[in-house]
Design a protein around this motif. Structure first.
Motif, PDB file in Angstrom:
ATOM      1  N   ARG A  28      -9.355  -8.422   4.243  1.00  0.00           N
ATOM      2  CA  ARG A  28      -9.661  -9.264   3.096  1.00  0.00           C
ATOM      3  C   ARG A  28      -9.116  -8.572   1.858  1.00  0.00           C
ATOM      4  N   THR A  29      -8.666  -9.369   0.916  1.00  0.00           N
ATOM      5  CA  THR A  29      -8.029  -8.787  -0.253  1.00  0.00           C
ATOM      6  C   THR A  29      -8.646  -9.298  -1.547  1.00  0.00           C
ATOM      7  N   GLY A  30      -8.471  -8.502  -2.582  1.00  0.00           N
ATOM      8  CA  GLY A  30      -8.820  -8.875  -3.941  1.00  0.00           C
ATOM      9  C   GLY A  30      -7.687  -8.460  -4.845  1.00  0.00           C
ATOM     10  N   THR A  31      -7.945  -8.427  -6.131  1.00  0.00           N
ATOM     11  CA  THR A  31      -6.904  -8.022  -7.065  1.00  0.00           C
ATOM     12  C   THR A  31      -7.375  -6.840  -7.902  1.00  0.00           C
ATOM     13  N   ASP A  32      -6.423  -6.018  -8.295  1.00  0.00           N
ATOM     14  CA  ASP A  32      -6.692  -4.865  -9.147  1.00  0.00           C
ATOM     15  C   ASP A  32      -5.484  -4.696 -10.065  1.00  0.00           C
ATOM     16  N   ALA A  33      -5.649  -5.074 -11.332  1.00  0.00           N
ATOM     17  CA  ALA A  33      -4.556  -5.010 -12.310  1.00  0.00           C
ATOM     18  C   ALA A  33      -3.314  -5.743 -11.811  1.00  0.00           C
ATOM     19  N   GLY A  34      -3.521  -6.890 -11.180  1.00  0.00           N
ATOM     20  CA  GLY A  34      -2.405  -7.692 -10.701  1.00  0.00           C
ATOM     21  C   GLY A  34      -1.895  -7.294  -9.335  1.00  0.00           C
ATOM     22  N   LEU A  35      -2.364  -6.177  -8.812  1.00  0.00           N
ATOM     23  CA  LEU A  35      -1.959  -5.729  -7.487  1.00  0.00           C
ATOM     24  C   LEU A  35      -2.994  -6.144  -6.448  1.00  0.00           C
ATOM     25  N   ASN A  63      -5.013  -0.433  11.931  1.00  0.00           N
ATOM     26  CA  ASN A  63      -4.205   0.321  12.888  1.00  0.00           C
ATOM     27  C   ASN A  63      -3.080   1.094  12.209  1.00  0.00           C
ATOM     28  N   ALA A  64      -2.650   0.633  11.033  1.00  0.00           N
ATOM     29  CA  ALA A  64      -1.602   1.332  10.290  1.00  0.00           C
ATOM     30  C   ALA A  64      -2.149   2.530   9.518  1.00  0.00           C
ATOM     31  N   GLY A  65      -3.474   2.620   9.405  1.00  0.00           N
ATOM     32  CA  GLY A  65      -4.095   3.716   8.681  1.00  0.00           C
ATOM     33  C   GLY A  65      -4.557   3.374   7.285  1.00  0.00           C
ATOM     34  N   LEU A  66      -4.366   2.134   6.870  1.00  0.00           N
ATOM     35  CA  LEU A  66      -4.877   1.693   5.570  1.00  0.00           C
ATOM     36  C   LEU A  66      -6.401   1.654   5.587  1.00  0.00           C
ATOM     37  N   SER A  67      -7.005   1.709   4.392  1.00  0.00           N
ATOM     38  CA  SER A  67      -8.463   1.722   4.289  1.00  0.00           C
ATOM     39  C   SER A  67      -8.921   0.764   3.198  1.00  0.00           C
ATOM     40  N   ALA A  68     -10.181   0.413   3.269  1.00  0.00           N
ATOM     41  CA  ALA A  68     -10.767  -0.394   2.215  1.00  0.00           C
ATOM     42  C   ALA A  68     -10.637   0.331   0.884  1.00  0.00           C
ATOM     43  N   ASN A  69     -10.388  -0.426  -0.176  1.00  0.00           N
ATOM     44  CA  ASN A  69     -10.199   0.043  -1.549  1.00  0.00           C
ATOM     45  C   ASN A  69      -8.802   0.604  -1.802  1.00  0.00           C
ATOM     46  N   ASP A  70      -7.930   0.642  -0.800  1.00  0.00           N
ATOM     47  CA  ASP A  70      -6.534   0.971  -1.055  1.00  0.00           C
ATOM     48  C   ASP A  70      -5.915  -0.142  -1.897  1.00  0.00           C
ATOM     49  N   VAL A  71      -5.077   0.231  -2.852  1.00  0.00           N
ATOM     50  CA  VAL A  71      -4.383  -0.728  -3.709  1.00  0.00           C
ATOM     51  C   VAL A  71      -2.917  -0.727  -3.338  1.00  0.00           C
ATOM     52  N   LEU A  72      -2.425  -1.871  -2.875  1.00  0.00           N
ATOM     53  CA  LEU A  72      -1.023  -1.960  -2.445  1.00  0.00           C
ATOM     54  C   LEU A  72      -0.109  -1.962  -3.670  1.00  0.00           C
ATOM     55  N   VAL A  73       0.901  -1.124  -3.624  1.00  0.00           N
ATOM     56  CA  VAL A  73       1.851  -1.007  -4.731  1.00  0.00           C
ATOM     57  C   VAL A  73       3.150  -1.738  -4.409  1.00  0.00           C
ATOM     58  N   ALA A  74       3.638  -1.569  -3.183  1.00  0.00           N
ATOM     59  CA  ALA A  74       4.915  -2.173  -2.804  1.00  0.00           C
ATOM     60  C   ALA A  74       4.908  -2.511  -1.322  1.00  0.00           C
ATOM     61  N   LYS A 134       7.381  -5.085  -5.416  1.00  0.00           N
ATOM     62  CA  LYS A 134       6.038  -4.983  -5.969  1.00  0.00           C
ATOM     63  C   LYS A 134       5.066  -5.859  -5.186  1.00  0.00           C
ATOM     64  N   ALA A 135       3.923  -5.321  -4.891  1.00  0.00           N
ATOM     65  CA  ALA A 135       2.927  -6.048  -4.091  1.00  0.00           C
ATOM     66  C   ALA A 135       1.984  -6.810  -5.012  1.00  0.00           C
ATOM     67  N   ASN A 136       2.023  -8.132  -4.933  1.00  0.00           N
ATOM     68  CA  ASN A 136       0.984  -8.972  -5.516  1.00  0.00           C
ATOM     69  C   ASN A 136       0.623 -10.026  -4.486  1.00  0.00           C
ATOM     70  N   GLN A 137      -0.400 -10.818  -4.768  1.00  0.00           N
ATOM     71  CA  GLN A 137      -0.880 -11.743  -3.741  1.00  0.00           C
ATOM     72  C   GLN A 137       0.189 -12.759  -3.358  1.00  0.00           C
ATOM     73  N   ALA A 138       0.966 -13.236  -4.327  1.00  0.00           N
ATOM     74  CA  ALA A 138       2.003 -14.221  -4.028  1.00  0.00           C
ATOM     75  C   ALA A 138       3.066 -13.629  -3.109  1.00  0.00           C
ATOM     76  N   ASN A 139       3.508 -12.396  -3.410  1.00  0.00           N
ATOM     77  CA  ASN A 139       4.518 -11.752  -2.559  1.00  0.00           C
ATOM     78  C   ASN A 139       3.983 -11.494  -1.160  1.00  0.00           C
ATOM     79  N   LEU A 140       2.716 -11.064  -1.085  1.00  0.00           N
ATOM     80  CA  LEU A 140       2.126 -10.804   0.220  1.00  0.00           C
ATOM     81  C   LEU A 140       2.051 -12.081   1.039  1.00  0.00           C
ATOM     82  N   ASP A 141       1.597 -13.178   0.420  1.00  0.00           N
ATOM     83  CA  ASP A 141       1.530 -14.453   1.133  1.00  0.00           C
ATOM     84  C   ASP A 141       2.905 -14.892   1.600  1.00  0.00           C
ATOM     85  N   ALA A 142       3.928 -14.675   0.764  1.00  0.00           N
ATOM     86  CA  ALA A 142       5.290 -15.072   1.135  1.00  0.00           C
ATOM     87  C   ALA A 142       5.795 -14.260   2.321  1.00  0.00           C
TER      88      ALA A 142
END
Length: 606
Positions: free
Chosen positions: A504-511, A525-536, A541-549
């Protein structure tokens, strides 16, 4: 008759959010009076430590000040006296919820559990409460809304109110302010609907008509007369509020402005439908949990937790009946009800915790899990509200099938009401034993229900939802989620199964911020954790629109390079995408089988 315990409550400093309470005890315990504030409020199963908001406290009698000793986090001991005892204290109230107390220059609201110290040894004594208006011309228009019985007070006016005992006192919240009042009668009983906060223009007649339909249906379901002489809805309106807490003759609600019906609106917008569902839920609690209640809550212990494995029946079945009431009264159509049901099913199926925690364990563990969710909550727990509602539906449809439509869950609820609820406040309260609910269900229906209860309540196997709904002609569509806002619902052209992030995702300063990761999902499984903020993602640049695309065009097995901040550290991950699970459900009524159509109409009353 025992001498009354007397409280004087004044919103003494709205700008500082301070209430002043003066407690007078005519005949205190000669050896020293003990006083205590509850640590939780019935209906919200979490120890909230209300005494932390007491700012100052003092005791005195006719001779002067008396020493007070704080005994623990909730109680005090006053030095011995044979004269009438007075305790004066201030309480900070600035929690904008239905559970505690709130005060500012615009309104005041409180539950007795937050303001009224209980007098140990005299909790059964009658109570008098003087409600006093704040000082100053700015508060001349303030009124009082409460289901407490007036003693020396005109309708909606400041003055004296009364309760039979302390338990009754803390079960009647109070709203103070310049509120909007809508009134109607349901089955001949006066109902007051109070709206506070900054209101838009609303269709008061429609709101009254719709809420009246809900009230009259539920009163008639359990049988007239209603178990109260008057009922009060107290709803605080804000930009994005939502929530409710039931009481024996009232309910405290929060809603958004958009959820209220506005003049000229037609149809049923989703926000208003949700608000009516909330009203229906809290009103149904008048019977189911305020009077029919677990033995562990009869009476409620003020000093700590009360454990029961039956919350699936008291919160879950109430959640089943709340939207069911809307369709049975004609406030929503069958398709609308099935959409709401699909949202509930989808929410449960998307929680891996349903395969870890049983409904009975979820009920028992509410004190440490449900009201304290963390980033791992979807993987470790299941809601007794939502899964309990689905278990109730399975039980209802099973009873209808096995009795050829002669009986239903309605009959079980009515039997519980007649045995445990109807006379609950008339004598010594008797709650439902831990094994008593299932026993009543078998007795009423004549069915051997233990295997079904074992499946629904004491196992982590999937609920027989598709099979149950098929018997009433409801088609089942299981598919992958389509976009972040997809809560479930029937799609005429369902897209092929794609990939998923497993988070599940949210936003943090547009990321994009990962709020929850699902067990064995690609992100975990990739090693990501809750509260990690995706940068790229793959160098962009990672934002919700890019991720959905990216997710819309990717295929199972594709690998992405992900850069993310964990705290202030930049980390790199290789994320391998996987097929999205078919945990999104759509439901649709079939008109082909006439026998099933008749059974569905009997179930939904539509």
């Amino acid at each position: 008759m025992k001498p009354a315990i007397h409280y004087r409550i004044v919103p003494v400093s709205p700008e500082a959010h301070l209430f002043e309470i003066t407690l007078t005890i005519d005949k205190p315990e000669p050896a020293g009076q003990r006083l205590g504030l509850p640590v939780w409020i019935p209906g919200s199963y979490l120890v909230r430590e209300f005494a932390k908001n007491i700012v100052s406290i003092e005791a005195f009698d006719e001779h002067g000040a008396l020493p007070m000793a704080k005994l623990d986090k909730r109680s005090w001991q006053v030095a011995p006296t044979r004269a009438p005892l007075t305790v004066r204290y201030t309480v900070y109230g600035f929690d904008l919820s239905v559970r505690t107390a709130y005060l500012d220059q615009t309104r005041a609201f409180f539950n007795g559990t937050s303001l009224c110290l209980g007098v140990e040894g005299q909790l059964d004594a009658p109570v008098v409460v003087d409600l006093v208006a704040p000082a100053g011309k700015d508060y001349r228009e303030w009124r009082v809304a409460t289901s407490l019985k007036p003693l020396k007070a005109k309708p909606f006016a400041f003055g004296s109110y009364t309760a039979a005992n302390y338990d009754e006192l803390i079960d009647h919240p109070v709203e103070l302010g310049d509120f909007t009042l809508i009134q109607f009668k349901a089955c001949g009983v006066p109902h007051d609907f109070v709206l506070s906060g900054r209101l838009p223009k609303i269709d008061s007649k429609r709101l009254a008509r719709d809420v009246k339909a809900i009230c009259e249906y539920q009163i008639k379901l359990f049988g007239e007369p209603a178990p109260f002489d008057r009922y009060v809805f107290m709803s605080f309106v804000s930009g994005d509020g939502y929530g409710g807490l039931e009481h024996r003759a009232s309910t405290a609600l929060m809603c958004s402005r958009d959820s209220l019906p506005q003049p000229g609106e037609t149809g049923m917008k989703s926000s208003y439908r949700q608000y009516l569902g909330l009203i229906s839920h809290e009103y149904f609690h008048t019977w189911n949990v305020k009077r029919i209640k677990p033995a562990a809550y009869a009476p409620y212990p003020a000093d700590g937790e009360a454990y029961s494995r039956l919350l699936w029946a008291f919160e879950g079945l109430t959640s089943y009946y709340d939207d069911l009431t809307l369709v049975r009264t004609g406030l929503i159509e069958v398709d609308s009800y099935l959409e709401l049901l699909s949202h509930t099913i989808t929410g449960v199926l998307r929680s891996p915790g349903r395969q870890v925690q049983t409904l009975e364990d979820s009920s028992f563990d509410t004190w440490i899990k449900y009201y304290r969710p963390d980033e791992n909550a979807p993987n470790s727990m299941v809601s007794y509200y939502t899964k309990g509602a689905l278990a109730g539906m399975c039980l209802d449809l099973h009873i209808r099938k096995e009795t050829a439509g002669k009986q239903s869950l309605d009959d079980v609820m009515l039997a519980l009401w007649q045995r445990y609820g109807r006379d609950f406040y008339q004598g010594k309260p008797v709650g439902v034993p831990e094994e008593g609910w299932e026993a009543v269900a078998e007795e009423v229906t004549g069915l051997k229900l233990r295997p079904l209860f074992d499946l629904l309540l004491r196992s982590t196997e999937e609920l027989p939802l598709e099979t149950a709904l098929a018997q009433v002609g409801v088609l089942w569509q299981a598919r992958a989620q389509v976009g972040a806002g997809d809560k479930g619902g029937w799609l005429d052209k369902a897209k092929p199964t794609g990939v998923w992030l497993g988070a599940r995702t949210g936003t943090d300063a547009g990321l994009v911020k990962l709020t929850h990761l699902f067990t064995d999902g690609p992100a975990m499984n990739a090693g990501l954790s809750a509260n990690d903020v995706l940068v790229a993602i793959d160098g962009l640049k990672a934002n919700q629109a890019n991720l959905d695309a990216v997710l819309a065009t990717a295929k199972p097995g594709d690998k992405l390079e992900v850069l993310a901040f964990r705290r202030d550290e930049l980390l790199k991950f290789k994320l391998k995408l996987d097929s999205a699970p078919a945990t999104t459900v759509g439901l649709k009524a079939s008109e082909e089988d006439k026998a099933k159509l008749a059974e569905r109409r009997a179930w939904l009353g539509a």
